[in-house]
Enzyme design. Structure first.
Site, mmCIF file in Angstrom:
data_model
loop_
_atom_site.group_PDB
_atom_site.id
_atom_site.type_symbol
_atom_site.label_atom_id
_atom_site.label_comp_id
_atom_site.label_asym_id
_atom_site.label_seq_id
_atom_site.Cartn_x
_atom_site.Cartn_y
_atom_site.Cartn_z
ATOM 1 N N ASP A 54 0.834 -1.193 0.000
ATOM 2 C CA ASP A 54 0.000 0.000 0.000
ATOM 3 C C ASP A 54 0.871 1.245 0.000
ATOM 4 O O ASP A 54 1.998 1.219 -0.493
ATOM 5 C CB ASP A 54 -0.937 -0.034 1.218
ATOM 6 C CG ASP A 54 -2.290 0.586 0.936
ATOM 7 O OD1 ASP A 54 -2.344 1.816 0.763
ATOM 8 O OD2 ASP A 54 -3.297 -0.147 0.879
ATOM 9 N N HIS A 82 -3.688 6.000 3.607
ATOM 10 C CA HIS A 82 -4.448 4.839 3.144
ATOM 11 C C HIS A 82 -3.906 3.531 3.710
ATOM 12 O O HIS A 82 -4.649 2.703 4.249
ATOM 13 C CB HIS A 82 -4.395 4.831 1.615
ATOM 14 C CG HIS A 82 -5.265 3.843 0.939
ATOM 15 N ND1 HIS A 82 -4.840 2.579 0.616
ATOM 16 C CD2 HIS A 82 -6.538 3.934 0.486
ATOM 17 C CE1 HIS A 82 -5.808 1.940 -0.019
ATOM 18 N NE2 HIS A 82 -6.862 2.738 -0.105
ATOM 19 N N ASN A 139 -6.060 -3.706 22.542
ATOM 20 C CA ASN A 139 -5.343 -3.170 23.694
ATOM 21 C C ASN A 139 -6.127 -2.101 24.442
ATOM 22 O O ASN A 139 -5.565 -1.369 25.251
ATOM 23 C CB ASN A 139 -3.994 -2.600 23.233
ATOM 24 C CG ASN A 139 -4.162 -1.561 22.122
ATOM 25 O OD1 ASN A 139 -5.277 -1.185 21.772
ATOM 26 N ND2 ASN A 139 -3.053 -1.115 21.560
ATOM 27 N N ALA A 186 -6.390 -7.506 -8.948
ATOM 28 C CA ALA A 186 -7.662 -8.091 -8.516
ATOM 29 C C ALA A 186 -8.145 -9.221 -9.406
ATOM 30 O O ALA A 186 -8.717 -10.203 -8.926
ATOM 31 C CB ALA A 186 -8.732 -7.005 -8.432
ATOM 32 N N SER A 234 -11.288 -0.607 -0.832
ATOM 33 C CA SER A 234 -10.036 -0.645 -0.075
ATOM 34 C C SER A 234 -10.260 -0.999 1.378
ATOM 35 O O SER A 234 -9.394 -1.569 2.030
ATOM 36 C CB SER A 234 -9.345 0.723 -0.108
ATOM 37 O OG SER A 234 -8.587 0.898 -1.249
#
Length: 591
Positions: free
Chosen positions: A173, A213, A226, A352, A406
């Protein structure tokens, strides 16, 4: 910028486009899987020439193995070798010569040659600057369970198996902020890298985000459980950043993608997330000489990674187009001037649509609709996942909600990581098959674009992924469910309430009362949101956090065991500021 994402409150912008490259005879040769062979690290090559204006990048494709002769030919024909992946027979070459590609296509042993961009290679490629290491904001003190996680039963999966630290997920990314308090516990720096420009840069911090992103995607996969901010689908696995976006443009060119996929194979990533398409062409067509080389090069890299045990999960894209019935592309090439061109189904959105890749569509906020922007396609979409108003991490210790395929893809990558955690012997093909087998079937809506059956259709593939099944757990019996879908306007400096009348529930409310909240409002830092029990007891769900973030779409867990279940429950929202307003869109209670 051409990412498969959309920040809330902005317009979805897909890439721009440019002229067609020279056409070639139709080439429908399949991208056959290559044997694993040796590690595909870049072969040693002479240092490239100094950068010059007009430098362009090319893929030179030859027989996997010894590429010495072809690399020599590149140097003899006006080019320089920038990087070389001998195990898959792909060389990244640079040249300022306008005839370089045509000349190299005539060299013995060369199978394909193609320009990877219609713009110059930036000078930064020869001396890359390190991305910034942002200062970190104070950590939040809450970690509410969000609706996207409950829709795929991730909140139930965590109690069974949150994921194994031996499972590595690659985030291919824009980079990842490894210092973020929700990502640092699970970040694997040893296997992180920059692949910008098509060559590995292993300097510390080269993997950091040049946008936001990649950090958002990383949080959806594996933000730590956490008590701070957000939690990912698989909060026990490790994430590595493979930055393939270039700074400034944030584009993902073919050589960068190839570098990233080869790195994934060589570094033992069980899963990679790919929330992008390979720039500058939204669709690469095999009857175009340049794009045919891109298809072959990226296809070989994906096959290599898969042969090494890595499953690629990829976003389907945000153009709301039918990938099974392609007709035109008006957004390519997006690194220069776009043009409208006629395309066919032979033209692929990569990675893809490459063989072996899990192609993911986005669900809307309800969890059972297609997000308006999501691409679709019969026998192209494999599974779906939440993709609207997804809350996750961004650089600097911050958080925001974003929408896009995304955002759907990393949910699936996280479920794939849970499958790998529970079943260490699974191959990529095994994980891919299980994602579909275990998915929740979603019927077509009243939309004639959706074709197929409830079990498998063009909008959702085999359905919405199921994290609980991935861990081997079983679904908890559903409790009584009550919902109010009536919109309530939230004006500036006002307090409003939305009621739900609960009846037919025996005894007290549970210690795990689920409160689903869907509030559409800009700048949610203005808001205080409370659940008011029938006896007037107030349980605070949201208290002026989130700053300028838009919208609240989360499911909260409240210990309401001291409250009688039956009666009128209220969602109370207080807006104590001016300028930003909104509405309670819907809310629900699950006992």
């Amino acid at each position: 910028m051409r990412l498969s994402a959309l920040a809330l409150g902005t317009t979805l912008v897909l890439g721009t486009t440019a002229g067609l490259a020279q056409a070639a005879p139709l080439d429908n040769e399949p991208l056959a899987a290559r044997p694993a062979g040796p590690a595909a690290a870049p072969a040693a090559a002479a240092a490239p020439a100094a950068w010059a204006a007009g430098t362009r990048a090319y893929l030179v494709v030859t027989t996997p193995g010894d590429t010495t002769a072809v690399r020599t030919a590149i140097a003899n024909n006006g080019g320089s070798v920038f990087s070389s992946y001998d195990a898959i027979g792909v060389i990244v070459a640079h040249s300022t010569s306008a005839t370089f590609a045509a000349t190299m296509r005539g060299v013995s042993g060369v199978q394909k040659v193609g320009a990877t961009r219609t713009s110059d290679v930036p000078a930064d490629a020869y001396n890359p600057a390190l991305p910034a290491n942002p200062a970190q904001s104070a950590a939040p003190t809450t970690e509410p369970v969000r609706s996207d996680m409950t829709q795929i039963k991730a909140d139930q999966a965590w109690a069974v198996n949150p994921g194994s630290a031996s499972v590595k997920v690659g985030i291919l990314d824009t980079g990842v902020d490894d210092q973020h308090q929700d990502l640092a516990p699970n970040f694997n720096a040893a296997d992180s890298v920059s692949c910008a420009y098509g060559k590995t840069d292993t300097r510390a911090g080269a993997w950091r985000d040049v946008d936001q992103h990649g950090t958002h995607v990383a949080g959806t996969v594996a933000a730590a459980k956490n008590g701070k901010g957000a939690v990912g689908v698989a909060p026990g696995v490790k994430i590595s950043s493979v930055r393939i976006a270039e700074p400034g443009s944030t584009l993902f060119f073919a050589e960068n993608t190839i570098c990233g996929l080869v790195w994934a194979g060589d570094h033992g990533f069980k899963v990679t997330n790919n929330s992008y398409y390979t720039d500058p062409w939204q669709f690469n067509c095999p009857n175009n000489l340049d794009q045919a080389a891109i298809l072959e090069g990226v296809g070989r890299a994906q096959a290599y990674a898969e042969s090494k045990g890595s499953l690629q999960v990829a976003a389907a894209g945000n153009s709301n187009v039918d990938l099974a019935n392609k007709t035109t592309d008006s957004s390519s090439p997006n690194d220069s001037t776009p043009v409208t061109r006629t395309i066919t189904n032979d033209c692929l959105d990569i990675p893809a649509e490459l063989p072996g890749v899990v192609t993911v569509a986005a669900n809307g906020t309800s969890g059972s609709s297609k997000a308006s922007f999501s691409n679709y396609g019969r026998d192209v979409i494999e599974v779906s996942a939440p993709g609207e108003s997804v809350y996750s991490t961004i650089p600097g210790g911050k958080y925001t909600s974003m929408s896009g395929t995304s955002m759907a893809s990393p949910h699936v990558a996280g479920v794939a990581a849970l499958l790998a955690s529970a079943n260490p012997a699974y191959t990529p093909a095994d994980i891919r098959a299980k994602l579909g087998e275990q998915a929740t079937d979603l019927a077509c809506p009243a939309d004639n674009r959706c074709t197929g059956t409830t079990a498998k259709n063009s909008f959702f593939g085999e359905g919405r992924v199921d994290a609980l099944k991935a861990t081997g757990g079983s679904t908890q019996p559903p409790g009584a469910y009550f919902e109010n879908l009536t919109d309530v306007t939230i004006a500036d400096n006002s307090t409003v309430e939305s009621p739900i009348t609960v009846s037919g529930v025996t005894g007290n409310a549970p210690a795990t009362l689920k409160v689903g909240v869907d509030i559409k409002h800009t700048y949610i830092g203005d808001l205080k949101v409370d659940l008011v029990a029938p006896d007037g007891t107030v349980y605070t769900l949201h208290n002026h956090t989130g700053s300028s973030t838009d919208n609240i779409a989360q499911t909260y867990t409240v210990n309401a065991s001291s409250e009688v279940a039956n009666g009128v429950w209220k969602l109370r929202v207080n807006d104590n500021a001016s300028q930003d307003s909104g509405r309670i869109d819907a809310w629900n209670l699950t006992f």
